[in-house]
Design a protein around this motif. Structure first.
Motif, PDB file in Angstrom:
ATOM      1  N   ASP A 593     -13.226  14.577   0.260  1.00 14.51           N
ATOM      2  CA  ASP A 593     -12.065  15.323   0.712  1.00 14.51           C
ATOM      3  C   ASP A 593     -10.803  14.475   0.640  1.00 14.51           C
ATOM      4  O   ASP A 593      -9.706  15.000   0.532  1.00 14.51           O
ATOM      5  N   ILE A 594     -10.942  13.153   0.711  1.00 18.49           N
ATOM      6  CA  ILE A 594      -9.768  12.289   0.706  1.00 18.49           C
ATOM      7  C   ILE A 594      -9.539  11.719  -0.680  1.00 18.49           C
ATOM      8  O   ILE A 594     -10.458  11.604  -1.483  1.00 18.49           O
ATOM      9  N   HIS A 595      -8.287  11.389  -0.972  1.00 13.15           N
ATOM     10  CA  HIS A 595      -7.929  10.779  -2.245  1.00 13.15           C
ATOM     11  C   HIS A 595      -6.651   9.976  -2.051  1.00 13.15           C
ATOM     12  O   HIS A 595      -6.098   9.906  -0.955  1.00 13.15           O
ATOM     13  N   ILE A 596      -6.178   9.377  -3.122  1.00 13.22           N
ATOM     14  CA  ILE A 596      -4.997   8.515  -3.070  1.00 13.22           C
ATOM     15  C   ILE A 596      -3.816   9.231  -3.690  1.00 13.22           C
ATOM     16  O   ILE A 596      -3.951   9.930  -4.689  1.00 13.22           O
ATOM     17  N   ALA A 597      -2.636   9.052  -3.105  1.00 14.50           N
ATOM     18  CA  ALA A 597      -1.407   9.597  -3.675  1.00 14.50           C
ATOM     19  C   ALA A 597      -0.270   8.615  -3.422  1.00 14.50           C
ATOM     20  O   ALA A 597      -0.326   7.804  -2.490  1.00 14.50           O
ATOM     21  N   ASP A 598       0.736   8.678  -4.276  1.00 15.15           N
ATOM     22  CA  ASP A 598       1.897   7.798  -4.164  1.00 15.15           C
ATOM     23  C   ASP A 598       3.064   8.555  -3.543  1.00 15.15           C
ATOM     24  O   ASP A 598       3.336   9.703  -3.907  1.00 15.15           O
ATOM     25  N   PHE A 599       3.775   7.903  -2.625  1.00 12.45           N
ATOM     26  CA  PHE A 599       4.970   8.465  -2.000  1.00 12.45           C
ATOM     27  C   PHE A 599       6.069   7.407  -2.035  1.00 12.45           C
ATOM     28  O   PHE A 599       5.847   6.264  -1.620  1.00 12.45           O
ATOM     29  N   GLN A 600       7.247   7.803  -2.528  1.00  8.98           N
ATOM     30  CA  GLN A 600       8.364   6.866  -2.573  1.00  8.98           C
ATOM     31  C   GLN A 600       9.248   7.051  -1.347  1.00  8.98           C
ATOM     32  O   GLN A 600       9.608   8.180  -0.992  1.00  8.98           O
ATOM     33  N   VAL A 601       9.610   5.941  -0.718  1.00 11.56           N
ATOM     34  CA  VAL A 601      10.468   5.977   0.463  1.00 11.56           C
ATOM     35  C   VAL A 601      11.898   6.272   0.006  1.00 11.56           C
ATOM     36  O   VAL A 601      12.432   5.556  -0.844  1.00 11.56           O
ATOM     37  N   ASP A 639      -0.657  -5.503   6.601  1.00 13.71           N
ATOM     38  CA  ASP A 639      -0.927  -5.428   8.040  1.00 13.71           C
ATOM     39  C   ASP A 639       0.235  -4.730   8.743  1.00 13.71           C
ATOM     40  O   ASP A 639       1.227  -4.342   8.124  1.00 13.71           O
ATOM     41  N   GLY A 640       0.119  -4.604  10.055  1.00 11.87           N
ATOM     42  CA  GLY A 640       1.096  -3.834  10.811  1.00 11.87           C
ATOM     43  C   GLY A 640       2.473  -4.442  10.874  1.00 11.87           C
ATOM     44  O   GLY A 640       3.437  -3.772  11.245  1.00 11.87           O
ATOM     45  N   ASP A 641       2.601  -5.720  10.511  1.00 11.13           N
ATOM     46  CA  ASP A 641       3.902  -6.383  10.601  1.00 11.13           C
ATOM     47  C   ASP A 641       4.752  -6.210   9.342  1.00 11.13           C
ATOM     48  O   ASP A 641       5.899  -6.670   9.310  1.00 11.13           O
ATOM     49  N   TYR A 642       4.188  -5.569   8.310  1.00  5.63           N
ATOM     50  CA  TYR A 642       4.974  -5.363   7.084  1.00  5.63           C
ATOM     51  C   TYR A 642       6.040  -4.299   7.325  1.00  5.63           C
ATOM     52  O   TYR A 642       5.780  -3.242   7.901  1.00  5.63           O
ATOM     53  N   MET A 643       7.246  -4.613   6.862  1.00  5.39           N
ATOM     54  CA  MET A 643       8.389  -3.744   7.068  1.00  5.39           C
ATOM     55  C   MET A 643       8.575  -2.823   5.855  1.00  5.39           C
ATOM     56  O   MET A 643       8.297  -3.205   4.724  1.00  5.39           O
ATOM     57  N   ILE A 644       9.054  -1.605   6.088  1.00  2.00           N
ATOM     58  CA  ILE A 644       9.301  -0.631   5.026  1.00  2.00           C
ATOM     59  C   ILE A 644      10.745  -0.752   4.546  1.00  2.00           C
ATOM     60  O   ILE A 644      11.675  -0.855   5.359  1.00  2.00           O
ATOM     61  N   PHE A 645      10.908  -0.744   3.226  1.00  2.00           N
ATOM     62  CA  PHE A 645      12.235  -0.820   2.628  1.00  2.00           C
ATOM     63  C   PHE A 645      12.477   0.407   1.748  1.00  2.00           C
ATOM     64  O   PHE A 645      11.532   1.045   1.284  1.00  2.00           O
ATOM     65  N   PRO A 646      13.765   0.731   1.484  1.00  2.00           N
ATOM     66  CA  PRO A 646      14.053   1.866   0.587  1.00  2.00           C
ATOM     67  C   PRO A 646      13.442   1.657  -0.792  1.00  2.00           C
ATOM     68  O   PRO A 646      13.376   0.534  -1.285  1.00  2.00           O
ATOM     69  N   TYR A 647      12.978   2.747  -1.389  1.00  2.01           N
ATOM     70  CA  TYR A 647      12.376   2.787  -2.721  1.00  2.01           C
ATOM     71  C   TYR A 647      10.997   2.128  -2.786  1.00  2.01           C
ATOM     72  O   TYR A 647      10.444   1.979  -3.866  1.00  2.01           O
ATOM     73  N   ASP A 648      10.452   1.719  -1.644  1.00  2.00           N
ATOM     74  CA  ASP A 648       9.053   1.289  -1.646  1.00  2.00           C
ATOM     75  C   ASP A 648       8.171   2.469  -2.059  1.00  2.00           C
ATOM     76  O   ASP A 648       8.436   3.622  -1.686  1.00  2.00           O
ATOM     77  N   LEU A 650       4.572   3.866  -1.473  1.00  2.40           N
ATOM     78  CA  LEU A 650       3.427   3.713  -0.581  1.00  2.40           C
ATOM     79  C   LEU A 650       2.227   4.407  -1.211  1.00  2.40           C
ATOM     80  O   LEU A 650       2.288   5.605  -1.514  1.00  2.40           O
ATOM     81  N   GLN A 651       1.143   3.660  -1.417  1.00  2.00           N
ATOM     82  CA  GLN A 651      -0.113   4.269  -1.856  1.00  2.00           C
ATOM     83  C   GLN A 651      -0.918   4.594  -0.604  1.00  2.00           C
ATOM     84  O   GLN A 651      -1.329   3.701   0.138  1.00  2.00           O
ATOM     85  N   VAL A 652      -1.104   5.898  -0.401  1.00  2.00           N
ATOM     86  CA  VAL A 652      -1.634   6.397   0.866  1.00  2.00           C
ATOM     87  C   VAL A 652      -2.962   7.085   0.625  1.00  2.00           C
ATOM     88  O   VAL A 652      -3.146   7.785  -0.377  1.00  2.00           O
TER      89      VAL A 652
END
Length: 753
Positions: A593-601, A639-648, A650-652
């Protein structure tokens, strides 16, 4: 004053009208393709109320260039390796859809009493769903990352490829008065031969050329080189009997395997958009309102044929490919429209003069209607499944949802034989084509040259002998690979060691390949000499033995193959180096049921600057971030300390439902856009502190210039060449000349205080 050429006037009219109309369609959130078609209708001779294009021939010329660049860009976005990795499921679905929809188109045309070629071309048009329209619909509806959407896009890619093949076959059918199965089979064989030859030679030669001049090529030169290769292959394609669009697609697919593919794709995109827009505008110019009124019933019937046909046969085709009933219905309903390739096939029929003039505007009208209905058909799939679920027995629904391609019942030995024979067949086909191409080149160019150098009957045989020896030397590495490749593979060794009964069949595979190799030598001798058959066969066997045991030929064969494989995988290697390659476990999740997808910030996301721990995506949306792609770097298992930046990127990992919630949050939690940016320009002004100024005797902080007026003091003018810094503790004095920066409204408020 010289009069402006008609071509420039027409181009100006087309682009201005297309620009205005597409802005309106963008505002209405409709596909731009429809906007171009409407613009074409407005500037066509069929619209007397507006200015019309003066020279249609120039427009059609640009449209042909547009088709060529559209297919070149399609090739750049296509990879034969992707198709091979898809497996059998999308291929089965694609072939089934094309077969059923083509037959529906032919039958529908016959019911209306249309001509034979009209029916055949109509079948080809109805079989092609629109990649751009479906992709846009998925994006607008927030479904692009869902699992069924990936299956649909795979089928659409295959449809685009088969559309190229279909165009070539339709051209072959149109050129014959009574096309039969033999002609069609000959066309397919010819397509396959040149397709494999061009890809192999292109993947071997083009990356080597680009690599050798990499340091000399900037973006401008790269654009010129890429378009030059595109046009060159288009010309060559027409010389051997194919369309220019087919050649452009092949060159695009060759460049798609190079490291520079993404760079070329971005550089070519503006050119493709320009000429592609002209092509779709030219499509709209052929829309005749009178024909639409006269053929209103056929248009509505064709619309219903597409909607019902894709809904039923599309669903059935995806189920044959292994999808569950629910997923298959969502896939089938999504493909209920026709688009750009239908226009291209219609243009082909018109250019060949084999279809009626009414068919083109009819197909355009059908495309417009089905395009508007596409989002509604996509949304209708789930309610239709739920309704079907209520009316069908639970046992039947359960069995349909668990439908698969079937379990693998082959033994290990059967699997090894299948794998080995498949590899041998592919190698034999490839090296046979290369050998045939080498012989054709030598006999076409080198043989006449040597005969010209050595004229006369006495020297004629020397010219033939020299050409024969050079031809054998040229194809020797291919013949050796044909005979010897896979004879030392792990599958061969395992089968040889497992059982004595395997050894005779294995030796027989060598014998068959030796016979094929000898046949090439036999052909060369037969073409250039008058030896007896027995002598030519003997010469062939001797030559093949010498080739097999020659170290020089072996070395050349290995070097050429390694270089080809390096070029073929160069883009994957580059992706691994720069952290862009997707994880190996991705395919393992697709069966669940689960799979991987890419999302751009987004650039204005409210998430930027926040850590994964602060965002708490797992608790909020149930998804897991497996990797972050940032620039050319991949951060795996952050890990949880990684910060999100614009245009990252994310492979979710998650399910379709979780992705929907995650995507909505990502798109909605953004900073508001400043629509008054014209009034936010910063101005630099001089301010003289008078005796009655409220700032006299106050420090910079006490004055409130920054906090109350949103302005900033940048310096103090003291008669020096440069401004002096204004210290925060210094108090303003009457007569001070300061320089202040701020928005115009803020400065006026400060000065009026």
């Amino acid at each position: 004053m010289a009069e402006l050429p008609t071509m420039i006037q027409d181009l100006a009219l087309i682009l201005i009208v297309a620009g205005i109309v597409t802005i309106i369609f963008k505002k209405l959130k409709q596909p731009l393709v429809l906007g171009y078609i409407v613009a074409g209708f407005l500037v066509s001779p069929h619209m007397p109320l507006t200015t019309s294009v003066a020279d249609m021939e120039n427009v059609h010329l640009w449209a042909d260039i547009g088709v060529m660049f559209l297919l070149f860009s399609l090739g750049l976005d296509f990879s034969f390796k992707k198709i091979l990795k898809m497996g059998a499921s999308p291929m089965i679905s694609t072939c089934t859809i094309i077969f059923f929809m083509s037959m529906l188109g032919v039958v529908t045309g016959q019911l209306f009493g249309w001509g034979k070629m009209d029916c055949i071309f109509l079948g080809g048009m109805l079989a092609m769903s629109s990649t751009t329209i479906i992709y846009k619909a998925f994006d607008d509806l927030g479904l692009r990352q869902q699992q069924f959407a990936g299956m649909v896009m795979s089928v659409l890619i295959l449809e685009d490829i088969l559309a190229i093949v279909m165009m070539v076959m339709l051209s072959a059918i149109a050129s014959g008065n009574n096309p039969d199965g033999g002609q069609m089979l000959g066309s397919v064989v010819k397509i396959g031969f040149f397709l494999i030859l061009w890809l192999i030679v292109g993947i071997f030669a083009v990356p080597l050329f680009l690599k050798s001049v990499r340091k000399l090529i900037n973006n401008e030169v790269m654009l010129v080189v890429a378009l030059g290769l595109c046009c060159g292959m288009a010309v060559f394609s027409t010389k051997v009997g194919f369309s220019s669009a087919f050649g452009a697609f092949i060159m695009g697919s060759i460049l798609a395997e190079t490291v520079e593919a993404e760079r070329i794709e971005k550089l070519v995109e503006p050119v493709k958009n320009l000429f592609g827009a002209i092509f779709f505008v030219s499509v709209g110019m052929l829309v005749d309102p009178k024909i639409l009124v006269d053929y209103a019933i056929p248009i509505l019937c064709l619309v219903l044929t597409i909607l019902v046909g894709q809904g039923l046969f599309g669903t059935f085709s995806f189920m044959l490919g292994g999808e569950s009933l629910k997923s298959a219905m969502r896939c089938g309903f999504s493909m209920a429209q026709i688009g750009e390739f239908s226009f291209i096939i219609a243009s082909l029929g018109l250019s060949l003069g084999v279809i009626s003039d009414f068919l083109y505007p009819v197909v355009v009208a059908v495309s417009v209607i089905t395009t508007f209905l596409t989002p509604y058909m996509i949304r209708l799939a789930t309610p239709a499944y739920n309704n079907l679920e209520h009316h069908l027995p639970n046992k039947l629904i359960k069995s349909l949802n668990q439908l698969t391609m079937g379990n693998n019942t082959h033994t290990q030995e059967q699997s090894l034989w299948k794998k080995l024979l498949k590899q041998m067949a592919v190698n034999t086909l490839i090296y046979s084509i290369l050998s045939s191409a080498g012989i054709a080149v030598m006999f076409t160019f080198v043989l006449p040259f040597t005969r010209k150098l050595l004229p006369g009957w006495e020297l004629h045989w020397y010219a033939n002998a020299i050409t024969g020896v050079l031809t054998v030397l040229l194809i020797a590495p291919f013949l050796r690979a044909l005979v010897m490749k896979k004879n030392h593979s792990s599958e061969w060794k395992t089968l040889w060691a497992e059982s004595n009964r395997n050894r005779l069949p294995l030796l027989f595979t060598i014998f068959v390949r030796v016979v094929i190799a000898v046949a090439f030598i036999f052909y060369i001798c037969n073409y250039l000499s008058r030896f007896t058959n027995a002598l030519m066969i003997t010469i062939g066997l001797v030559v093949i033995v010498l080739i097999v045991f020659s170290r020089w030929v072996k070395h050349r064969s290995i070097v050429m193959e390694r270089l080809f494989m390096l070029n073929l995988h160069s883009r994957d290697i580059d992706a691994q180096v720069h952290g862009k390659k997707r994880p190996l476990y991705e395919g393992k999740l697709l069966d669940r049921d689960i799979h991987i997808a890419d999302f751009q910030v987004p650039y204005n996301s409210m998430w930027m600057g926040s850590t994964l721990k602060e965002l708490n995506l797992g608790q909020k949306y149930g998804v897991h971030v497996s990797s972050i792609l940032r620039g050319g770097m991949r951060i795996n298992i952050p890990d949880g300390d990684y910060m999100i930046f614009p245009y990252d990127v994310l492979q979710v990992i998650g399910s379709d439902q979780q992705f929907t919630a995650f995507r909505n949050a990502l798109e909605e939690e953004v900073l508001g856009r400043d629509y008054e940016w014209e009034n936010r320009e910063m101005k630099l002004r001089q301010l003289v502190i008078g005796e009655d100024s409220p700032f006299v005797g106050k420090t910079l902080i006490e004055s409130g210039i920054r906090d109350l007026y949103s302005c900033m003091v940048v310096g103090l003018e003291e008669g020096k060449e440069s401004l002096s810094p204004f210290k925060p503790t210094r108090k303003f004095q009457a007569g001070d000349i300061i320089w202040v920066v701020g928005e115009l409204d803020a400065l006026q408020s400060l000065f009026n205080h």
